[in-house]
Design a protein around this motif. Structure first.
Motif, PDB file in Angstrom:
ATOM      1  N   LEU A 183       0.815  -1.217   0.000  1.00 47.05           N
ATOM      2  CA  LEU A 183       0.000   0.000   0.000  1.00 47.05           C
ATOM      3  C   LEU A 183       0.848   1.266   0.000  1.00 47.05           C
ATOM      4  O   LEU A 183       0.599   2.176  -0.808  1.00 47.05           O
ATOM      5  N   PRO A 184       1.861   1.393   0.879  1.00 51.37           N
ATOM      6  CA  PRO A 184       2.742   2.563   0.764  1.00 51.37           C
ATOM      7  C   PRO A 184       3.424   2.651  -0.596  1.00 51.37           C
ATOM      8  O   PRO A 184       3.587   3.751  -1.150  1.00 51.37           O
TER       9      PRO A 184
ATOM     10  N   LEU B 134     -12.985   0.824   0.497  1.00 51.80           N
ATOM     11  CA  LEU B 134     -14.311   1.455   0.556  1.00 51.80           C
ATOM     12  C   LEU B 134     -15.433   0.447   0.314  1.00 51.80           C
ATOM     13  O   LEU B 134     -16.588   0.704   0.657  1.00 51.80           O
ATOM     14  N   SER B 135     -15.083  -0.697  -0.276  1.00 51.63           N
ATOM     15  CA  SER B 135     -16.084  -1.742  -0.499  1.00 51.63           C
ATOM     16  C   SER B 135     -16.342  -2.569   0.758  1.00 51.63           C
ATOM     17  O   SER B 135     -17.315  -3.330   0.816  1.00 51.63           O
ATOM     18  N   LEU B 136     -15.473  -2.420   1.765  1.00 46.87           N
ATOM     19  CA  LEU B 136     -15.593  -3.242   2.981  1.00 46.87           C
ATOM     20  C   LEU B 136     -16.928  -3.092   3.705  1.00 46.87           C
ATOM     21  O   LEU B 136     -17.502  -4.092   4.139  1.00 46.87           O
ATOM     22  N   PRO B 137     -17.458  -1.865   3.885  1.00 39.33           N
ATOM     23  CA  PRO B 137     -18.752  -1.759   4.574  1.00 39.33           C
ATOM     24  C   PRO B 137     -19.854  -2.565   3.891  1.00 39.33           C
ATOM     25  O   PRO B 137     -20.682  -3.188   4.575  1.00 39.33           O
ATOM     26  N   ILE B 138     -19.862  -2.587   2.556  1.00 37.10           N
ATOM     27  CA  ILE B 138     -20.883  -3.348   1.830  1.00 37.10           C
ATOM     28  C   ILE B 138     -20.710  -4.843   2.091  1.00 37.10           C
ATOM     29  O   ILE B 138     -21.656  -5.543   2.457  1.00 37.10           O
TER      30      ILE B 138
ATOM     31  N   GLN C  26     -21.312 -11.132  15.446  1.00 35.53           N
ATOM     32  CA  GLN C  26     -21.648 -10.165  14.406  1.00 35.53           C
ATOM     33  C   GLN C  26     -20.927  -8.841  14.623  1.00 35.53           C
ATOM     34  O   GLN C  26     -20.443  -8.225  13.669  1.00 35.53           O
ATOM     35  N   ARG C  27     -20.848  -8.415  15.868  1.00 29.08           N
ATOM     36  CA  ARG C  27     -20.165  -7.149  16.171  1.00 29.08           C
ATOM     37  C   ARG C  27     -18.672  -7.242  15.865  1.00 29.08           C
ATOM     38  O   ARG C  27     -18.083  -6.322  15.271  1.00 29.08           O
ATOM     39  N   SER C  28     -18.046  -8.350  16.233  1.00 27.61           N
ATOM     40  CA  SER C  28     -16.620  -8.524  15.959  1.00 27.61           C
ATOM     41  C   SER C  28     -16.342  -8.590  14.460  1.00 27.61           C
ATOM     42  O   SER C  28     -15.359  -8.026  13.976  1.00 27.61           O
ATOM     43  N   ALA C  29     -17.211  -9.282  13.725  1.00 29.27           N
ATOM     44  CA  ALA C  29     -17.045  -9.377  12.277  1.00 29.27           C
ATOM     45  C   ALA C  29     -17.146  -8.003  11.627  1.00 29.27           C
ATOM     46  O   ALA C  29     -16.345  -7.647  10.749  1.00 29.27           O
ATOM     47  N   LEU C  30     -18.123  -7.222  12.070  1.00 30.04           N
ATOM     48  CA  LEU C  30     -18.343  -5.900  11.487  1.00 30.04           C
ATOM     49  C   LEU C  30     -17.193  -4.944  11.804  1.00 30.04           C
ATOM     50  O   LEU C  30     -16.602  -4.336  10.910  1.00 30.04           O
ATOM     51  N   ILE C  31     -16.856  -4.835  13.095  1.00 28.73           N
ATOM     52  CA  ILE C  31     -15.802  -3.885  13.501  1.00 28.73           C
ATOM     53  C   ILE C  31     -14.441  -4.340  12.992  1.00 28.73           C
ATOM     54  O   ILE C  31     -13.642  -3.528  12.509  1.00 28.73           O
ATOM     55  N   GLY C  32     -14.176  -5.657  13.072  1.00 27.93           N
ATOM     56  CA  GLY C  32     -12.897  -6.183  12.592  1.00 27.93           C
ATOM     57  C   GLY C  32     -12.673  -5.889  11.122  1.00 27.93           C
ATOM     58  O   GLY C  32     -11.546  -5.618  10.702  1.00 27.93           O
ATOM     59  N   GLY C  33     -13.755  -5.926  10.328  1.00 29.46           N
ATOM     60  CA  GLY C  33     -13.642  -5.596   8.914  1.00 29.46           C
ATOM     61  C   GLY C  33     -13.494  -4.109   8.680  1.00 29.46           C
ATOM     62  O   GLY C  33     -12.670  -3.671   7.868  1.00 29.46           O
ATOM     63  N   LEU C  34     -14.255  -3.318   9.414  1.00 30.07           N
ATOM     64  CA  LEU C  34     -14.256  -1.866   9.187  1.00 30.07           C
ATOM     65  C   LEU C  34     -12.973  -1.193   9.660  1.00 30.07           C
ATOM     66  O   LEU C  34     -12.610  -0.128   9.157  1.00 30.07           O
ATOM     67  N   ILE C  35     -12.277  -1.796  10.633  1.00 33.01           N
ATOM     68  CA  ILE C  35     -11.018  -1.205  11.116  1.00 33.01           C
ATOM     69  C   ILE C  35     -10.019  -1.062   9.969  1.00 33.01           C
ATOM     70  O   ILE C  35      -9.235  -0.113   9.920  1.00 33.01           O
ATOM     71  N   TYR C  36     -10.078  -2.008   9.028  1.00 31.95           N
ATOM     72  CA  TYR C  36      -9.092  -1.983   7.942  1.00 31.95           C
ATOM     73  C   TYR C  36      -9.231  -0.733   7.074  1.00 31.95           C
ATOM     74  O   TYR C  36      -8.234  -0.280   6.482  1.00 31.95           O
ATOM     75  N   LEU C  37     -10.418  -0.169   6.986  1.00 28.92           N
ATOM     76  CA  LEU C  37     -10.625   1.010   6.132  1.00 28.92           C
ATOM     77  C   LEU C  37      -9.742   2.187   6.549  1.00 28.92           C
ATOM     78  O   LEU C  37      -8.954   2.684   5.731  1.00 28.92           O
ATOM     79  N   PRO C  38      -9.805   2.652   7.809  1.00 29.91           N
ATOM     80  CA  PRO C  38      -8.914   3.757   8.193  1.00 29.91           C
ATOM     81  C   PRO C  38      -7.433   3.353   8.224  1.00 29.91           C
ATOM     82  O   PRO C  38      -6.563   4.182   7.932  1.00 29.91           O
ATOM     83  N   ILE C  39      -7.156   2.091   8.575  1.00 26.74           N
ATOM     84  CA  ILE C  39      -5.749   1.673   8.643  1.00 26.74           C
ATOM     85  C   ILE C  39      -5.137   1.574   7.246  1.00 26.74           C
ATOM     86  O   ILE C  39      -3.964   1.912   7.042  1.00 26.74           O
ATOM     87  N   SER C  40      -5.919   1.129   6.264  1.00 24.36           N
ATOM     88  CA  SER C  40      -5.400   1.111   4.899  1.00 24.36           C
ATOM     89  C   SER C  40      -5.135   2.528   4.406  1.00 24.36           C
ATOM     90  O   SER C  40      -4.159   2.774   3.681  1.00 24.36           O
ATOM     91  N   ALA C  41      -5.996   3.466   4.813  1.00 25.90           N
ATOM     92  CA  ALA C  41      -5.755   4.879   4.483  1.00 25.90           C
ATOM     93  C   ALA C  41      -4.460   5.357   5.143  1.00 25.90           C
ATOM     94  O   ALA C  41      -3.706   6.144   4.564  1.00 25.90           O
ATOM     95  N   LEU C  42      -4.198   4.862   6.348  1.00 27.88           N
ATOM     96  CA  LEU C  42      -2.959   5.206   7.065  1.00 27.88           C
ATOM     97  C   LEU C  42      -1.739   4.688   6.310  1.00 27.88           C
ATOM     98  O   LEU C  42      -0.739   5.408   6.154  1.00 27.88           O
ATOM     99  N   PHE C  43      -1.814   3.443   5.819  1.00 27.39           N
ATOM    100  CA  PHE C  43      -0.707   2.879   5.040  1.00 27.39           C
ATOM    101  C   PHE C  43      -0.474   3.679   3.756  1.00 27.39           C
ATOM    102  O   PHE C  43       0.669   3.931   3.363  1.00 27.39           O
ATOM    103  N   LEU C  44      -1.562   4.048   3.096  1.00 29.74           N
ATOM    104  CA  LEU C  44      -1.442   4.853   1.872  1.00 29.74           C
ATOM    105  C   LEU C  44      -0.854   6.227   2.171  1.00 29.74           C
ATOM    106  O   LEU C  44      -0.065   6.764   1.395  1.00 29.74           O
ATOM    107  N   PHE C  45      -1.237   6.783   3.322  1.00 28.49           N
ATOM    108  CA  PHE C  45      -0.712   8.094   3.712  1.00 28.49           C
ATOM    109  C   PHE C  45       0.799   8.015   3.965  1.00 28.49           C
ATOM    110  O   PHE C  45       1.526   8.989   3.728  1.00 28.49           O
TER     111      PHE C  45
END
Length: 489
Positions: free
Chosen positions: A62-63, A78-82, A265-284
């Motif tokens: 990603l960097p 961005l497709s992760l929430p879906i 269900q909560r762990s699956a949802l949050i565990g998946g969504l965490i990657y969205l901001p962290i991937s943005a961090l790697f790109l940054f």
């Protein structure tokens, strides 16, 4: 690497191995080895899901992508929430209801033993290739940073992960994954903080340089399906992430270790969504490195070739960071790789026990015998994974072909699962015809350019769309054939 970095690195490796192995006493039964004892905190499972998704490949790629071009890779995230919302609504409750250690028990219930064998075999093949690929790339990176021998690093890493994942079972895998996920996030923030501190004009300089070079672009919004445009990457991301969070044993096993459906269900949802901001961090990080090497330092001539962008981040870690932080960042890269490998070891052994040994070898085996099978299969899988990684050093082209072949067949897994969940008819013939159709389409799209030339219809679609068309074909053909045969009956 100086002495401080080496000490930091080996303290991390030794600490993780000892910590993971300390859960040995909790693995009294095969059930506790594969599903835990229902005493693992949900936050640990959440972080483990996130850490499983982040491999050392993405930690470095990603960097590299952001440094080389732009933020087009963020569209995948961005497709992760879906994808995660679909998985949480339909897949997680389904697996919890079936209550099996294997995700592929459902396939036999819907379409028979052939479907279970097909998807579980595809899973095992792809996991072996995944283990080998990550071990090889991890060793390649460490070789570039430290000069250590690639084969030695592969064997050392593979055995360390194998030992603690075998001793500690799923409990060790989850806890070490959670710790490794935290370490890699800390490492990313430390890296960005160092760049902020050393830029002559401060953090604003990153945004100024990035804006001048269009570094924050998400890609073209044109409806061109031959290139990785915004829409192509988004559609591809939905299908790949749904395959990960919906049917991959690595994730499904984590849904089963928690006490309640709501926690899972909560762990699956949050565990998946965490990657969205962290991937943005790697790109940054990649964008920040672009600003850093255009204002503070100049890259060596050997790295100025844009095709070598993946090497810029390792170069920065070794040559720019102060002693101690270099060791921490290398530990972060290792953390990303180790968490993915340990998951594959445990999940593959679980699939072999549940889908093969318990079904076809000895159904009434004692729990002691099942534990032996788990240990032996984990060890064999680790050895094969290490062998594949070593083979990649010299015969990577042959293994690339194997990887492509296993990807072709695994591309049909998601379509078959979707057909099983959303089709109300239990028509085996329809499922088989749909699966064959989907695999033929995947084969056509994969080899179209080679066989029919660059101007053929198949070659006009980007490779990202191969799994999309294959999955849709399996579902639609299987659904229509099943419906027609039901009506005729």
């Amino acid at each position: 690497m100086n002495t401080i970095d080496i000490i930091v690195f080996f303290i991390y490796i030794g600490g993780i191995a000892l910590f993971g192995g300390s859960f040995f006493k909790k693995n009294k039964t095969s059930s506790s080895y594969t599903l835990g004892n229902k005493d693992i905190p949900s936050w640990v499972v959440t972080m483990s899901i996130f850490a499983t998704f982040v491999s050392s490949i993405s930690y470095l790629a990603l960097p590299g992508n952001a440094f080389q071009s732009n933020w087009n890779a963020l569209v995948f995230s961005l497709s992760l929430p879906i994808a995660t919302l679909i998985a949480v609504k339909y897949f997680v409750p389904l697996y919890r209801k079936i209550n099996s250690p294997s995700a592929y028990t459902f396939m036999e219930q819907r379409f028979g033993a052939w479907a279970r064998i097909y998807v579980s075999l595809c899973y095992l093949l792809t996991q072996l290739m995944r283990i080998g690929t990550i071990l090889y790339l991890l060793a390649l990176t460490l070789n570039a940073i430290t000069g250590w021998d690639i084969t030695t690093v592969i064997v050392f890493t593979g055995l360390i992960v194998a030992v603690y994942s075998m001793l500690g079972g799923i409990t060790a895998v989850l806890w070490t994954d959670a710790i490794q996920g935290i370490i890699l996030i800390i490492g990313a923030f430390v890296c960005i903080g160092f760049i902020f501190y050393n830029l002559p004009e401060g953090p604003s300089q990153i945004f100024n340089i990035a804006a001048e070079n269009d570094k924050f672009s998400l890609g073209s919004f044109d409806l061109d399906f031959s290139k990785p445009t915004f829409w192509v990457v988004l559609i591809y991301g939905v299908f790949i992430n749904l395959q990960n969070y919906g049917i991959d044993q690595n994730y499904v096993q984590r849904y089963m270790v928690l006490k309640s459906d709501k926690e899972a269900q909560r762990s699956a949802l949050i565990g998946g969504l965490i990657y969205l901001p962290i991937s943005a961090l790697f790109l940054f990080i990649g964008t920040s490195l672009f600003a850093y090497y255009n204002s503070v330092e100049v890259l060596p001539e050997a790295l100025q070739d844009i095709s070598k962008a993946d090497r810029v981040f390792p170069h920065f870690i070794v040559n720019a960071l102060p002693p101690g932080l270099t060791g921490l960042m290398i530990a972060s890269i290792f953390a990303a790789g180790m968490s993915t490998i340990s998951t594959s070891f445990n999940s593959s052994a679980t699939v072999f026990l549940t889908d093969y040994y318990n079904k076809y070898f000895k159904q009434d085996a004692s729990d002691k015998k099942r534990m032996q099978v788990l240990y032996i299969s984990s060890f064999i899988i680790s050895i094969i994974g290490i062998a594949i990684a070593i083979a990649m050093i010299n015969v990577k082209s042959a293994l690339d072909a194997w990887w492509k072949l296993s990807s072709i067949f695994s591309g049909g897994m998601l379509g078959l699962f979707l057909l099983g969940i959303f089709s109300k008819t239990k028509n085996v013939t329809g499922a088989i015809i749909g699966m064959i159709t989907g695999i033929l389409i995947i084969l056509w799209l994969t080899f179209s350019e080679v066989i029919f030339g660059p101007d053929s219809i198949g070659a006009s679609f980007h490779t990202y769309l191969t799994i999309v068309f294959g999955t849709i074909a399996i579902f639609l053909v299987g659904f229509l054939v099943s419906s027609l045969m039901k009506s005729k009956t």
